[in-house]
Scaffold this motif. Structure first.
Motif, short mmCIF file in Angstrom:
data_model
loop_
_atom_site.label_atom_id
_atom_site.label_comp_id
_atom_site.label_asym_id
_atom_site.label_seq_id
_atom_site.Cartn_x
_atom_site.Cartn_y
_atom_site.Cartn_z
N GLU A 1 41.52 -3.22 -6.21
CA GLU A 1 41.61 -4.29 -7.21
C GLU A 1 40.34 -5.15 -7.20
N GLU A 2 39.87 -5.51 -6.01
CA GLU A 2 38.70 -6.36 -5.90
C GLU A 2 37.42 -5.62 -6.29
N TYR A 3 37.34 -4.34 -5.91
CA TYR A 3 36.11 -3.60 -6.18
C TYR A 3 35.97 -3.29 -7.67
N VAL A 4 37.08 -3.03 -8.34
CA VAL A 4 37.03 -2.79 -9.78
C VAL A 4 36.52 -4.04 -10.51
N VAL A 5 36.95 -5.18 -10.06
CA VAL A 5 36.46 -6.44 -10.64
C VAL A 5 34.96 -6.59 -10.39
N GLU A 6 34.53 -6.20 -9.19
CA GLU A 6 33.10 -6.25 -8.84
C GLU A 6 32.29 -5.31 -9.74
N ILE A 7 32.84 -4.14 -10.01
CA ILE A 7 32.16 -3.18 -10.88
C ILE A 7 31.97 -3.77 -12.28
N LYS A 8 33.01 -4.39 -12.79
CA LYS A 8 32.94 -4.99 -14.12
C LYS A 8 31.93 -6.13 -14.16
N ALA A 9 31.94 -6.96 -13.11
CA ALA A 9 31.02 -8.10 -13.05
C ALA A 9 29.56 -7.65 -12.96
N ALA A 10 29.33 -6.45 -12.40
CA ALA A 10 27.96 -5.93 -12.26
C ALA A 10 27.39 -5.41 -13.59
N GLY A 11 28.24 -5.32 -14.61
CA GLY A 11 27.76 -4.90 -15.93
C GLY A 11 28.16 -3.51 -16.36
N PHE A 12 28.97 -2.83 -15.56
CA PHE A 12 29.43 -1.50 -15.95
C PHE A 12 30.56 -1.61 -16.98
N SER A 13 30.63 -0.63 -17.87
CA SER A 13 31.62 -0.66 -18.95
C SER A 13 32.92 0.04 -18.59
N GLY A 14 32.90 0.83 -17.53
CA GLY A 14 34.10 1.56 -17.16
C GLY A 14 33.93 2.29 -15.85
N ILE A 15 34.94 3.07 -15.48
CA ILE A 15 34.87 3.86 -14.25
C ILE A 15 35.25 5.31 -14.52
N ASN A 16 34.84 6.16 -13.60
CA ASN A 16 35.17 7.58 -13.61
C ASN A 16 35.50 7.96 -12.17
N ASN A 17 36.54 8.75 -11.96
CA ASN A 17 36.95 9.12 -10.60
C ASN A 17 36.07 10.24 -10.04
N TYR A 18 34.93 9.83 -9.50
CA TYR A 18 34.01 10.81 -8.91
C TYR A 18 33.25 10.16 -7.76
N PRO A 19 33.12 10.87 -6.63
CA PRO A 19 33.63 12.21 -6.31
C PRO A 19 35.16 12.23 -6.22
#
Length: 392
Positions: free
Chosen positions: A100-118
């Motif tokens: 939950e916290e890391y996804v928020v961090e990803i969004k705050a860093a400017g990324f538009s989404g995620i992909n499950n890789y690897p």
């Protein structure tokens, strides 16, 4: 930056395809954006490819996956992506992050989404069983997609079978991407991958799950495996309902491997006066490291309307007919003859749907001077006669 889902879906309705690049370098991102790419995926394997090693390195403990993607993604990819969405390749099974916290961090860093890789989905056997016993499973990746979806991020789910597709759809994934394994081809490509025919069967099974969804429109894409040339991609377009393609090695590594050796040689021989023309011809033919099967597929693509002989193609390739035939069936999953007929029938169906030509004209246009022969093959492959297909 938010991803405009409606814009992507509209492309498919207009018979355009969504194209994504899985990369690890700013220079690839820059040129992809200039070419009109729709999505950029920042994956750790993309960075390893830039280092000169196989994509498989992304599954080995050479570095912290998420830290690596966060580092090059924010420094190289996002600044070069301009208005193109950048998707974070998230190793959701990392036991040292709170999703939950890391996804928020990803969004705050400017990324538009995620992909499950690897993804654990690429593993099997005893090793996969051992990981699942430690709760390092595909279910964690499903949970990550669900969290990201609820956070407002765009989600691209790599799936490897129908069950995983159903799970990711329930989690709210925007894109179900049928992952066909590591890309074949080039110096660092995988040697053992699904052939094109088997790939089509798997993709169609996965997409059937997507088509049963009511309400939210699920976008369908493909990635990797035996799809590494434009000819392969056309085959997938014609035999599946995919809305697009995500390329990593096929758009980044393989073109570089093919072009750089001959380019270096050209620079080396420049100025050798009388020897230049002859050497350049040698380089053009020999240094391409050409694939026999690719040659046959590309030749069919350009000449399906004419008489094509595998014997003649073998002679041009300087290999025996039996060797070329065996190699073709191994990589493609069907015989040369079946592939040629299927290619022609797909073209015929498209021409019939246009409703602009007489059936006898269409038969001639796809390589059949004898309409009766064309009609017989069409019914055998499609299940109904050309006339019945036209009436439908």
């Amino acid at each position: 930056m938010n991803v405009d889902r409606r814009k992507l879906i509209k492309k498919s309705k207009n018979h355009e395809y969504i194209i994504g690049l899985a990369t690890g370098a700013g220079v690839s991102t820059k040129h992809a954006v200039e070419a009109g790419i729709d999505l950029i995926l920042a994956l750790n394997s993309g960075k390893y490819r830039q280092m000169g090693v196989s994509s498989l390195a992304g599954f080995l403990p050479f570095s912290n996956c998420n830290n690596l993607v966060m580092e090059f993604g924010t420094r190289e990819i996002i600044p070069m992506a301009q208005d193109v969405p950048v998707i974070f390749g998230l190793c959701a099974t990392d036991p040292f992050i709170k999703l939950e916290e890391y996804v928020v961090e990803i969004k705050a860093a400017g990324f538009s989404g995620i992909n499950n890789y690897p993804s654990v989905g690429m593993l099997d056997g005893v090793f996969k069983e051992a990981l699942e016993e430690e709760h390092i499973s595909y279910q964690v990746e499903v949970e990550a997609i669900k969290i990201a979806n609820e956070t407002g991020l765009f989600t691209i789910a790599f799936v490897f079978d129908e069950s995983q597709a159903a799970q990711m759809i329930d989690a709210g994934a925007d894109v179900i991407c049928a992952h066909l394994g590591f890309t074949r081809g080039g110096l660092l490509g995988a040697k053992k991958v699904l052939n094109l025919v088997e790939s089509v069967k798997l993709v169609n099974r996965i997409f059937e799950v997507c088509d049963r969804v009511k309400g939210k429109k699920v976008m369908k894409m493909i990635y990797g495996g035996s799809v590494y040339t434009t000819t392969d991609l056309k085959y997938m377009y014609e035999n599946t309902s995919t809305m697009g393609y995500i390329g990593g090695s096929s758009l980044e590594r393989i073109p570089l491997e093919k072009s750089m050796p001959s380019l270096f040689e050209e620079f080396k021989i420049t100025g050798q006066k009388e020897g230049d023309p002859f050497l350049l011809k040698m380089l053009e033919g020999v240094k391409k490291n050409y694939n026999y099967v690719d040659f046959v597929k590309e030749y069919i693509e350009m000449n399906y309307m004419h008489r094509i002989s595998l014997t003649e193609l073998a002679e041009v390739s300087h290999v025996s007919r039996s060797y070329l035939s065996k190699l073709f069936k191994k990589e493609v999953g069907m015989t040369y003859t079946d592939y040629l007929i299927e290619y022609r029938m797909n073209k015929a169906q498209k021409l019939i749907k246009q409703n602009e030509f007489r059936l006898v004209e269409i038969a001639d246009a796809v390589g059949y001077a004898d309409y009766a022969h064309f009609s017989k093959e069409f019914k055998k492959r499609v299940g109904i006669s050309p006339r019945a297909f036209q009436e439908e």
